[in-house]
Scaffold this motif. Structure first.
Motif, PDB file in Angstrom:
ATOM      1  N   THR A 117       0.823  -1.214   0.000  1.00 20.46           N
ATOM      2  CA  THR A 117       0.000   0.000   0.000  1.00 20.46           C
ATOM      3  C   THR A 117       0.853   1.258   0.000  1.00 20.46           C
ATOM      4  OG1 THR A 117      -1.810  -1.136   1.151  1.00 20.46           O
ATOM      5  CG2 THR A 117      -1.779   1.270   1.237  1.00 20.46           C
ATOM      6  N   THR A 140      -2.062 -10.705  -4.274  1.00 23.92           N
ATOM      7  CA  THR A 140      -2.570  -9.332  -4.267  1.00 23.92           C
ATOM      8  C   THR A 140      -2.793  -8.880  -5.699  1.00 23.92           C
ATOM      9  OG1 THR A 140      -1.425  -8.742  -2.217  1.00 23.92           O
ATOM     10  CG2 THR A 140      -2.077  -6.936  -3.665  1.00 23.92           C
ATOM     11  N   ALA A 142      -4.007  -5.365  -7.837  1.00 27.65           N
ATOM     12  CA  ALA A 142      -4.183  -3.925  -7.641  1.00 27.65           C
ATOM     13  C   ALA A 142      -4.352  -3.238  -8.991  1.00 27.65           C
ATOM     14  CB  ALA A 142      -3.009  -3.327  -6.885  1.00 27.65           C
ATOM     15  N   ILE A 215      -7.166  -2.523  -3.948  1.00 26.60           N
ATOM     16  CA  ILE A 215      -6.255  -3.641  -3.722  1.00 26.60           C
ATOM     17  C   ILE A 215      -7.092  -4.833  -3.270  1.00 26.60           C
ATOM     18  CG2 ILE A 215      -4.396  -4.567  -2.302  1.00 26.60           C
ATOM     19  CD1 ILE A 215      -3.281  -1.813  -1.997  1.00 26.60           C
ATOM     20  N   TYR A 230      -6.985   1.811  -1.627  1.00 23.36           N
ATOM     21  CA  TYR A 230      -5.771   2.536  -1.259  1.00 23.36           C
ATOM     22  C   TYR A 230      -5.829   3.979  -1.753  1.00 23.36           C
ATOM     23  CZ  TYR A 230      -3.885   2.314  -6.038  1.00 23.36           C
ATOM     24  OH  TYR A 230      -3.702   2.465  -7.385  1.00 23.36           O
TER      25      TYR A 230
END
Length: 648
Positions: A117, A140, A142, A215, A230
């Motif tokens: 982040t 993850t 994003a 995210i 984020y």
């Protein structure tokens, strides 16, 4: 710019590496320069990547890429424009032994130093990625702040076991044996209404689009992904409104000039040839002017034109290019050329997409790719600086109509609805035949539904959504087994930010810009392996724009005032000031003319019955009214046609 795909799995019942490679190969157009696959059967993860080499053309940029410690493995799509600054910071903090100079390697270093982040909060750019944490056994996903790069995801079932698919394009996900491919009727209704499928849904049940600034984390054993924001565009907008710019109007122009010069300078950096789309309008001309001001050689610019003077901006683009001294390339599009592109649209757009300006964008992308690998565009100027005429128009319409009590408005609307297009066309001809009628009225049949929309609107936002919809009641066009109009709504959620015009701008920035404009350009350009960049979507510019008072943006009823003033420092006002055309095509005439056979085949009774989703009678009425000239239904037909072409 690249493409990636992958999946999480719990047991090995298929050739994991082969499937991962097939997924990547399905999106080879997004990355023709290199391919890579990484599989960890023990953890249940497969990543695949296709690379379009832009920064660091060497093998050091190969993906999937491992971090220096080996903890992280990434498959990444995009560009981090401030990665050189970040790399300097990370080097000062002890990172050494860099393998190359790619932004991918820089991001991985940031993840190890600061976490995911915090690194994203420092990063300025466009991106989507899949990152596997080998230490935590966690995936993850994003996506960038404003939705420039695409990212799909979702669980699918395989013989009672769930597999989590993800990637840049649905075409990649389709290669996995667990892919179900069931059409989401609500997504189809949204497509018919807005010409695109808005995030977070996709055209398929169970598959979603990650929204801008999000995210997502998930592991093979998770039941549901965890999604965090984020970067929150709404909060950024509100912060700007609550903390307005305190300088003079001229100060705002100077500040915008400084910010945009920096953004353009960063986005011109590449190890491959760069250029720009140039329509001759305010936004693209401003970008090209700043590019040329910072370049020692003529910037390559690209425009297309049409023989139809009402849709042709190429002549204006050429005048701007001549004034700035760019290396200008133009191409005039014929209906026959458009017909050649139409069959390619379905493969270029992994889910059905129906903004008809996708045709010229695909053609100009093909033109640009002959000489450059990266092209900058002027997108986002209208959404950030109140450039759409419809903002002021909707506000004025509602303020006038709202003086009439709602019961009276509904009664008037109901009365107008008793008469069909034929009756209104006959009335228009009668009025024009009267002596001394003057210029009279035009296109009355098309204007009546808009008047009804205004009469029925309960707020400016409600009216705005009606004005921007192609079909107010899309479920009427669907087979009764597909959707139930009484139980559904096609309204997009209101942004609830600022005054009436700011509310419309916010709605566009949150939905129309990422799901239509940016999607259109990304998919069209990537069909030809061309990277596109959007300097106006630099975070600092977006947040600055939202701090400007509305009367700094709209003056004398005309939007984009600071952007215009910046441009006039480089280009004479006389070359720019003219009615806005947009990047459209003469779709109405083309559907009756050179595309008629193609339309007739897709919308034939037998074809629609075989497809099963549509109300055959309702669709045929729209087509026949258009074909006869009773109405101009081109933009109502295009979403139906794009779905049918994609489906075929």
């Amino acid at each position: 710019m690249c493409g990636f795909a992958g999946f999480l799995f719990q047991s090995i019942e298929f050739d994991v590496e082969s499937i991962a490679r097939d997924m990547a190969n399905a999106i080879a157009h997004r990355g023709p320069d290199d391919e890579g696959v990484w599989v960890c059967s023990e953890d249940g993860i497969a990543l695949s990547h296709r690379r379009l080499s832009i920064v660091d053309l060497s093998p050091a940029g190969h993906q999937p890429m491992h971090s220096a410690s080996g903890r992280f493995v990434i498959a990444y799509n995009g560009e981090i424009y401030n990665h050189a600054d970040l790399r300097t910071e990370y080097s000062d903090r002890g990172i050494s032994g860099w393998r190359g100079h790619s932004d991918t390697e820089t991001m991985l270093a940031g993840f190890e130093l600061d976490g995911i982040t915090a690194t994203l909060e420092k990063s300025t750019g466009m991106f989507a990625f899949a990152l596997w944490d080998r230490q935590e056994c966690k995936l993850t996903l994003a996506r960038d702040r404003f939705g420039e790069k695409p990212l799909y995801y979702g669980w699918q079932n395989h013989e009672g076991k769930r597999v989590f698919l993800f990637g840049s394009d649905l075409a990649a996900l389709k290669q996995h044996p667990t892919f179900a491919g069931q059409i989401n009727p609500d997504a189809l209704a949204q497509l018919l209404s807005y010409a695109y499928v808005p995030a977070s849904i996709s055209i398929y049940r169970g598959l979603h689009k990650l929204e801008p600034g999000q995210i997502l984390t998930v592991s093979p054993s998770d039941q549901d992904p965890c999604i965090d924001q984020y970067y929150d565009q709404r909060q950024a907008m509100l912060k700007g409104i609550e903390n307005p710019f305190v300088g003079s109007p001229q100060d705002s122009v100077d500040q915008l000039s400084t910010l945009l010069e920096k953004s353009v300078s960063r986005q011109m950096i590449a190890d491959v040839p760069t250029g720009a789309f140039l329509s001759g309008g305010v936004d693209s001309s401003a970008i090209v002017a700043l590019m040329q001001a910072q370049s020692s050689r003529p910037v390559k610019t690209f425009s297309i034109g049409f023989g139809d003077k009402f849709h042709n901006e190429a002549i204006f683009a050429k005048e701007v290019a001549n004034h700035l001294g760019t290396d200008h390339h133009e191409l005039y599009v014929t209906p026959e050329m458009a017909l050649e592109v139409v069959p390619e649209i379905a493969s270029a757009y992994s889910e059905p997409f129906a903004d008809s300006s996708q045709i010229p964008v695909m053609i100009v992308s093909a033109l640009a790719r002959k000489t450059v690998t990266v092209s900058l565009s002027g997108d986002a100027g209208d959404e950030l600086f109140a450039g759409y005429n419809r903002y002021v128009m909707a506000q004025r319409q509602f303020s006038r109509i709202n003086t009439i009590p709602m019961p009276i408005r509904k009664a008037i609307s109901g009365t107008l609805g008793l008469f069909g297009p034929t009756a209104w066309n006959q009335l228009e001809r009668l009025i024009k035949s009267l002596p001394n009628s003057g210029p009279g009225i035009s296109n009355l049949a098309a204007k009546i539904p808009k008047i009804q929309n205004a009469l029925n609107a309960t707020s400016v936002d409600h009216l705005y959504q009606k004005l921007t919809r192609f079909h107010d009641d899309p479920y009427r066009l669907l087979n009764g087994n597909v959707g139930n109009a009484a139980a559904k709504s096609v309204d997009l959620p209101p942004a609830n930010i600022g005054n009436d015009i700011e509310q419309m701008m916010a709605s566009d920035l949150l939905t129309y810009l990422p799901d239509d404009i940016l999607c259109k350009v990304d998919r069209a350009a990537m069909a030809y392996s061309l990277e596109t960049r959007v300097p106006l979507l630099d975070q600092a510019i977006v947040e600055f724009a939202w701090s400007l008072p509305l009367d700094y943006k709209i003056r004398d009823g005309v939007g984009k005032w600071p952007l215009r003033q910046l441009l006039y420092q480089h280009v004479p006002k006389s070359l720019i000031e003219r009615p806005k055309m947009g990047f459209g095509i003469p779709i109405d005439g083309w559907l009756r003319g050179p595309l008629r056979t193609w339309v007739s085949d897709l919308l034939s009774v037998n074809s629609l019955l075989a497809a099963g989703e549509f109300n055959v009678e309702a669709v045929d009425q729209i087509w026949q009214a258009h074909l006869s000239g009773e109405a101009n239904n081109g933009h109502k037909l295009w979403p139906i046609l794009m779905y049918r072409a994609w489906q075929s």
